[in-house]
Write a protein that holds these residues in place. Structure first.
Motif, PDB file in Angstrom:
ATOM      1  N   ASP A 282      -8.540   3.911  -3.291  1.00  0.00           N
ATOM      2  CA  ASP A 282      -9.091   3.428  -5.164  1.00  0.00           C
ATOM      3  C   ASP A 282      -9.305   2.372  -4.431  1.00  0.00           C
ATOM      4  O   ASP A 282      -9.629   1.446  -5.704  1.00  0.00           O
ATOM      5  N   ARG A 283      -9.684   1.806  -3.926  1.00  0.00           N
ATOM      6  CA  ARG A 283      -9.710   0.061  -3.308  1.00  0.00           C
ATOM      7  C   ARG A 283      -8.544  -1.258  -4.388  1.00  0.00           C
ATOM      8  O   ARG A 283      -9.285  -1.988  -4.922  1.00  0.00           O
ATOM      9  N   SER A 284      -7.373  -0.661  -5.517  1.00  0.00           N
ATOM     10  CA  SER A 284      -6.224  -1.367  -5.907  1.00  0.00           C
ATOM     11  C   SER A 284      -6.613  -2.241  -4.759  1.00  0.00           C
ATOM     12  O   SER A 284      -5.620  -1.923  -3.952  1.00  0.00           O
ATOM     13  N   PRO A 285      -4.786  -3.041  -5.625  1.00  0.00           N
ATOM     14  CA  PRO A 285      -4.615  -3.595  -4.624  1.00  0.00           C
ATOM     15  C   PRO A 285      -2.972  -3.087  -3.638  1.00  0.00           C
ATOM     16  O   PRO A 285      -2.575  -3.347  -4.268  1.00  0.00           O
ATOM     17  N   GLY A 286      -2.985  -4.498  -2.815  1.00  0.00           N
ATOM     18  CA  GLY A 286      -2.149  -3.727  -2.299  1.00  0.00           C
ATOM     19  C   GLY A 286      -1.007  -4.786  -1.363  1.00  0.00           C
ATOM     20  O   GLY A 286      -1.525  -6.287  -1.873  1.00  0.00           O
ATOM     21  N   PRO A 287       0.214  -4.800  -0.836  1.00  0.00           N
ATOM     22  CA  PRO A 287       0.586  -6.058  -0.409  1.00  0.00           C
ATOM     23  C   PRO A 287      -0.316  -6.335   0.757  1.00  0.00           C
ATOM     24  O   PRO A 287      -0.727  -6.102   1.415  1.00  0.00           O
ATOM     25  N   SER A 288      -0.564  -7.854   0.917  1.00  0.00           N
ATOM     26  CA  SER A 288       0.280  -8.574   2.749  1.00  0.00           C
ATOM     27  C   SER A 288       0.934  -8.331   3.521  1.00  0.00           C
ATOM     28  O   SER A 288       0.824  -8.569   4.774  1.00  0.00           O
ATOM     29  N   THR A 289       1.762  -8.470   3.162  1.00  0.00           N
ATOM     30  CA  THR A 289       3.369  -8.358   3.578  1.00  0.00           C
ATOM     31  C   THR A 289       3.534  -7.733   4.328  1.00  0.00           C
ATOM     32  O   THR A 289       4.713  -8.222   5.335  1.00  0.00           O
ATOM     33  N   PRO A 290       3.055  -6.293   4.805  1.00  0.00           N
ATOM     34  CA  PRO A 290       3.476  -5.540   5.601  1.00  0.00           C
ATOM     35  C   PRO A 290       2.833  -6.263   7.176  1.00  0.00           C
ATOM     36  O   PRO A 290       3.274  -5.393   8.067  1.00  0.00           O
ATOM     37  N   LEU A 291       2.155  -6.710   7.781  1.00  0.00           N
ATOM     38  CA  LEU A 291       1.367  -7.390   8.342  1.00  0.00           C
ATOM     39  C   LEU A 291       2.298  -8.103   8.628  1.00  0.00           C
ATOM     40  O   LEU A 291       2.498  -8.684   9.795  1.00  0.00           O
ATOM     41  N   ASN A 292       3.437  -8.407   8.531  1.00  0.00           N
ATOM     42  CA  ASN A 292       3.484  -9.968   8.383  1.00  0.00           C
ATOM     43  C   ASN A 292       5.372 -10.284   8.019  1.00  0.00           C
ATOM     44  O   ASN A 292       5.700 -11.641   6.993  1.00  0.00           O
ATOM     45  N   PRO A 293       6.079  -9.200   7.505  1.00  0.00           N
ATOM     46  CA  PRO A 293       7.051  -9.798   6.638  1.00  0.00           C
ATOM     47  C   PRO A 293       8.309 -10.371   6.432  1.00  0.00           C
ATOM     48  O   PRO A 293       8.758 -11.157   5.564  1.00  0.00           O
ATOM     49  N   SER A 294       8.655 -11.241   7.848  1.00  0.00           N
ATOM     50  CA  SER A 294       9.140 -12.699   8.219  1.00  0.00           C
ATOM     51  C   SER A 294       8.460 -13.800   7.573  1.00  0.00           C
ATOM     52  O   SER A 294       9.087 -14.570   7.289  1.00  0.00           O
ATOM     53  N   GLY A 295       7.166 -13.596   7.926  1.00  0.00           N
ATOM     54  CA  GLY A 295       6.275 -14.644   6.626  1.00  0.00           C
ATOM     55  C   GLY A 295       6.075 -16.200   8.337  1.00  0.00           C
ATOM     56  O   GLY A 295       5.516 -16.714   8.186  1.00  0.00           O
ATOM     57  N   ARG A 296       7.066 -15.749   9.173  1.00  0.00           N
ATOM     58  CA  ARG A 296       7.435 -16.220  10.759  1.00  0.00           C
ATOM     59  C   ARG A 296       5.655 -15.984  11.568  1.00  0.00           C
ATOM     60  O   ARG A 296       5.190 -15.049  11.661  1.00  0.00           O
ATOM     61  N   TRP A 297       5.220 -17.927  12.015  1.00  0.00           N
ATOM     62  CA  TRP A 297       4.156 -16.491  13.328  1.00  0.00           C
ATOM     63  C   TRP A 297       4.463 -17.083  14.326  1.00  0.00           C
ATOM     64  O   TRP A 297       4.770 -17.843  15.142  1.00  0.00           O
ATOM     65  N   ASP A 298       4.633 -15.165  14.500  1.00  0.00           N
ATOM     66  CA  ASP A 298       4.721 -14.864  16.238  1.00  0.00           C
ATOM     67  C   ASP A 298       4.118 -13.866  16.544  1.00  0.00           C
ATOM     68  O   ASP A 298       4.419 -12.953  15.876  1.00  0.00           O
TER      69      ASP A 298
END
Length: 379
Positions: free
Chosen positions: A45-61
């Protein structure tokens, strides 16, 4: 001559593109999507979603990227991932890019239509790490393209000689034209500043090659570790500028430039850019240059012809000088927000405070000089 100082060509996202495998490449791309400011949307439905599932820790690894079935939908020309039983996407790439590749034919076709004579290919491990691919692009269009050489910054402390050898081959044997260095990647597994210590042998070898160095600065080691930087990201970025200043003092004969300009979103206040005095200090060195690149970074906030950034460009001319400013677009990524022609027109046809000499320098003269391209510049 019109020269775009910031463009890309890259192989399909699922290909190795210089990584050990296509899967390794995709893990880098997943983290890039996780941290990018473009909004994630639920496909249904093109509603906004979270980016966090792609990298919930926020750490670049890249080795710790979570399994969300991050994949390429070739029919739509976009990435897709799963979250809570739904499919999501994000237009990090412009829409409808097929296998998420961008060939030298695609780029030069866009250049022809927009009236761009030459362009400098950038590199980033998110898109690819293959010097041979870069050289092949230049070989196919030697009168249109120049290219930077990639550097695996995170490998420098443990594999110094190997990284030096790769760079020397890229410049000396493959004939590439500049060095791209991303300090944030130097902080992967390393907390020391990137200008000295274990990086000193690399820089001694790199600066001896006699080519310009292009830096994409970040906000220091804390951000790469998924932590809140002490003093916030603005202070961390200013610290990176101080490291750059120290680097230039050690290598005063090496020309360098800051890609994208400054991280403009860090300095937004009330709908305008407010730059602290500290950002201008590196330009006390005549070797330091600055890219003029606004649409790709702020095109979701400001519309063509980008009146909100005109005062900033005017300040850049006053503080740095048009002879050290170089136009760049981040093609094809700037196509998220404007056409290639518009990325020229906002400077050439709307910024009346620029003199003819300013426009000539920004739109090609500066890039031509630092890349050794000898030609009469005309706008």
């Amino acid at each position: 001559m019109i020269i775009d100082s910031h463009v890309y060509c890259f192989e399909p996202a699922t290909s190795p593109a210089g990584h050990a495998s296509g899967e390794d490449h995709m893990r880098w791309l997943q983290l890039a999507h996780a941290g990018h400011h473009q909004p994630a949307i639920r496909i249904r439905d093109r509603s906004p979603g979270p980016s966090t599932p792609l990298n919930p820790s926020g750490r670049w690894d890249p080795d710790a990227a979570p399994d969300v079935d991050f994949r390429v939908n070739s029919a739509r020309g976009r990435v897709v991932w799963n979250h809570e039983g739904e499919e999501y996407t994000k237009h990090f790439y412009p829409p409808d890019m097929g296998e998420l590749d961008y060939t030298h034919f695609s780029l030069t076709c866009e250049m022809d239509y927009a009236g761009v004579d030459m362009a400098l290919l950038h590199v980033d491990p998110i898109l690819g790490r293959d010097s041979g691919f870069q050289a092949a692009c230049v070989e196919r269009f030697p009168d249109r393209l120049r290219s930077m050489a990639p550097v695996d910054e995170w490998r420098i402390p443990p594999e110094t000689d190997a990284v030096i050898g790769e760079l020397q081959r890229a410049i000396g044997e493959l004939g590439l034209h500049a060095v791209k260095f991303c300090p944030p990647h130097a902080y992967l597994g390393n907390q020391e500043p990137w200008d000295d210590g274990p990086f000193r042998p690399f820089w001694e070898a790199a600066t001896a090659l006699g080519v310009p160095v292009f830096f994409t600065l970040g906000s220091g080691p804390a951000g790469m570790a998924g932590e809140d930087p002490p003093g916030g990201p603005r202070q961390e970025y200013l610290q990176e500028l101080r490291i750059l200043t120290r680097w230039m003092e050690r290598y005063p004969d090496t020309v360098c430039s800051l890609t994208h300009g400054f991280p403009w979103r860090l300095f937004l206040e009330g709908g305008r850019i407010v730059l602290p005095e500290e950002v201008w200090q590196p330009f006390d060195s005549p070797s330091c240059h600055l890219e003029v690149c606004f649409p790709v970074r702020l095109g979701d906030l400001f519309d063509f012809p980008y009146r909100e950034v005109w005062p900033t460009l005017e300040e850049m001319v006053a503080r740095v000088g048009s002879d050290r400013l170089l136009w760049g677009t981040d093609m094809p990524f700037q196509n998220r927000f404007c056409t290639y022609r518009q990325s020229r027109r906002w400077i050439e046809h709307y910024c009346d405070f620029l003199t003819a000499g300013d426009r000539e320098a920004i739109m090609g003269g500066t890039a031509g000089r630092i890349l050794g391209i000898e030609s009469e510049v005309s706008v």
